[in-house]
Design an enzyme around this catalytic site. Sequence first.
Site, PDB file in Angstrom:
ATOM      1  CG  HIS A 304      -1.950   1.250   1.287  1.00 40.94           C
ATOM      2  ND1 HIS A 304      -3.134   0.723   1.078  1.00 40.94           N
ATOM      3  CD2 HIS A 304      -1.910   2.663   1.637  1.00 40.94           C
ATOM      4  CE1 HIS A 304      -3.834   1.871   1.405  1.00 40.94           C
ATOM      5  NE2 HIS A 304      -3.144   3.002   1.450  1.00 40.94           N
ATOM      6  CG  HIS A 347       0.417   6.078   9.695  1.00 40.44           C
ATOM      7  ND1 HIS A 347      -0.996   5.709   9.255  1.00 40.44           N
ATOM      8  CD2 HIS A 347       0.584   7.324   9.080  1.00 40.44           C
ATOM      9  CE1 HIS A 347      -1.819   6.676   8.745  1.00 40.44           C
ATOM     10  NE2 HIS A 347      -0.785   7.785   8.936  1.00 40.44           N
ATOM     11  CD  GLU A 353      -2.162  11.363   8.262  1.00 47.11           C
ATOM     12  OE1 GLU A 353      -3.022  10.828   8.530  1.00 47.11           O
ATOM     13  OE2 GLU A 353      -0.912  10.858   8.320  1.00 47.11           O
ATOM     14  CE1 TYR A 362      -9.984   7.107   3.684  1.00 43.14           C
ATOM     15  CE2 TYR A 362      -9.897   6.479   5.896  1.00 43.14           C
ATOM     16  CZ  TYR A 362      -9.273   6.820   4.726  1.00 43.14           C
ATOM     17  OH  TYR A 362      -7.771   6.712   4.664  1.00 43.14           O
ATOM     18  CG  HIS A 377      -5.863  10.754  13.127  1.00 43.54           C
ATOM     19  ND1 HIS A 377      -6.542  10.591  11.747  1.00 43.54           N
ATOM     20  CD2 HIS A 377      -6.887  10.326  13.904  1.00 43.54           C
ATOM     21  CE1 HIS A 377      -7.585   9.627  11.936  1.00 43.54           C
ATOM     22  NE2 HIS A 377      -7.604   9.439  13.267  1.00 43.54           N
ATOM     23  CG  HIS A 383      -3.999   7.982  12.590  1.00 43.21           C
ATOM     24  ND1 HIS A 383      -2.716   8.923  12.955  1.00 43.21           N
ATOM     25  CD2 HIS A 383      -4.085   8.105  11.235  1.00 43.21           C
ATOM     26  CE1 HIS A 383      -2.341   9.244  11.908  1.00 43.21           C
ATOM     27  NE2 HIS A 383      -3.064   9.022  10.834  1.00 43.21           N
TER      28      HIS A 383
END
Length: 451
Positions: A304, A347, A353, A362, A377, A383
């Site tokens: 990803h 992460h 963010e 989402y 975040h 998170h």
Amino acid sequence: MNHPTDPHKMIQASTPAGTNPGYMPGFGNDFETEALPGALPQGMNSPQRCNYGLYGEQLSGTAFTANPPERTWCYRIRPSVKHSHRYDKINLPYWKSAPCVDPDVTSLGQYRWDPVAHTQDGLTWLTGMRTMTTAGDVNTQVGMASHIYLVTESMVDDYFFSADSELLVVPQEGRLRFATELGIIDLEPKEIAILPRGLVYRVEVLEGPARGFVCENYGQKFELPGRGPIGANCMANPRDFKAPIAAYEDREVPSTVTVKWCGQFHTTKIGQSPLDVVAWHGNYAPYKYDLRTYCPVGAILFDHPDPSIFTVLTAPSGQPGTANIDFVLFRERWMVAEDTFRPPWYHKNIMSELMGNIYGQYDAKPQGFVPGGMSLHNMMLPHGPDQDAFDNASNSNLGPDKLDNTMSFMIETRFPQHLTSFAATEAPLQDDYIDCWTSLEKKFDGTPGKK
């Protein structure tokens, strides 16, 4: 001499300004447009006498010596000094600017909000702005603020410009018209608009009530990100950005101009509409962009990639590779990676963010992050997916899978974002958001080779 039926005669396009009526295509282009024939000087910027008795005036978005300079020459009925008089300070209590650190508010944490609800109050673009977070310092022109706008009423003989910032507008509900000095932009959900610093405009409701998100950028203006090995295609293509053609008003009516300057608001009374630019040319202009034209790229075998692969626009900080702001889009796309945990991984990030949901679901938060909602975040706070998202992604059949009917965005900044009092006490904060990770359980098994 060629006759009309001569096969060698060229046939000219009937829409020389582009294929979208009212707009000119391109990002950062040097545009030229006139609402009256001959209003735009040719071959020079400042003739001794402009046609139609117009005044020549330059609007600069960068220092004169910046490379490249960003400026637009305007040919207007009155110079802007006639649209400015003595100023009176006013209070717009819900529109905050950085630094705005409330000692009674804790910004450390993972936060999520439901949509801010409409009220029975009549709200304009100015009175309906609700600041959620601030970052940096408006006085030193670094950082940003994030807002929710709630608009039910059009501005009438009332105009605004921000000397502090450019505004990135992300509609979520309703349709707005931005009648600006340089032309008209009509905006609806699934589109965004950029309103440059110093541009005068009026906001009208085409379909209400209107709600959406605003990123107020104090720093260097937004630009397209470098594409590196991706090359010339995909992501946001320059041709899909649309700047308005010239449009003007010649109305003598008592009017008000509100100015945001160093975080404070002032009004001035004038006797006419300031939207009197009959012609203009330059590269400093408002524009809109249809998010449905964004072409995402991603992993086509395994893993990803970082969310930066979905950057639509970036505002540089002066530090290479670290943005003042990135505007990142998560829209419909295919997931095809093999043997891969497909949602965003867990992460911690030095960047802060803030996310908003335009429509749909989402993928990392199937519950609770609803259209019109936001999440934050902050820097270096962990998170990632909740328990259900983790379990589904860990055990699902990894055939090609399309994320459909979804559009969310992320505003990422190098600065910590401080919550306003409104965000902490009045906006519909989900107090139980932090509990979405409570059910994550230990799965460790020390047996060699066991997954």
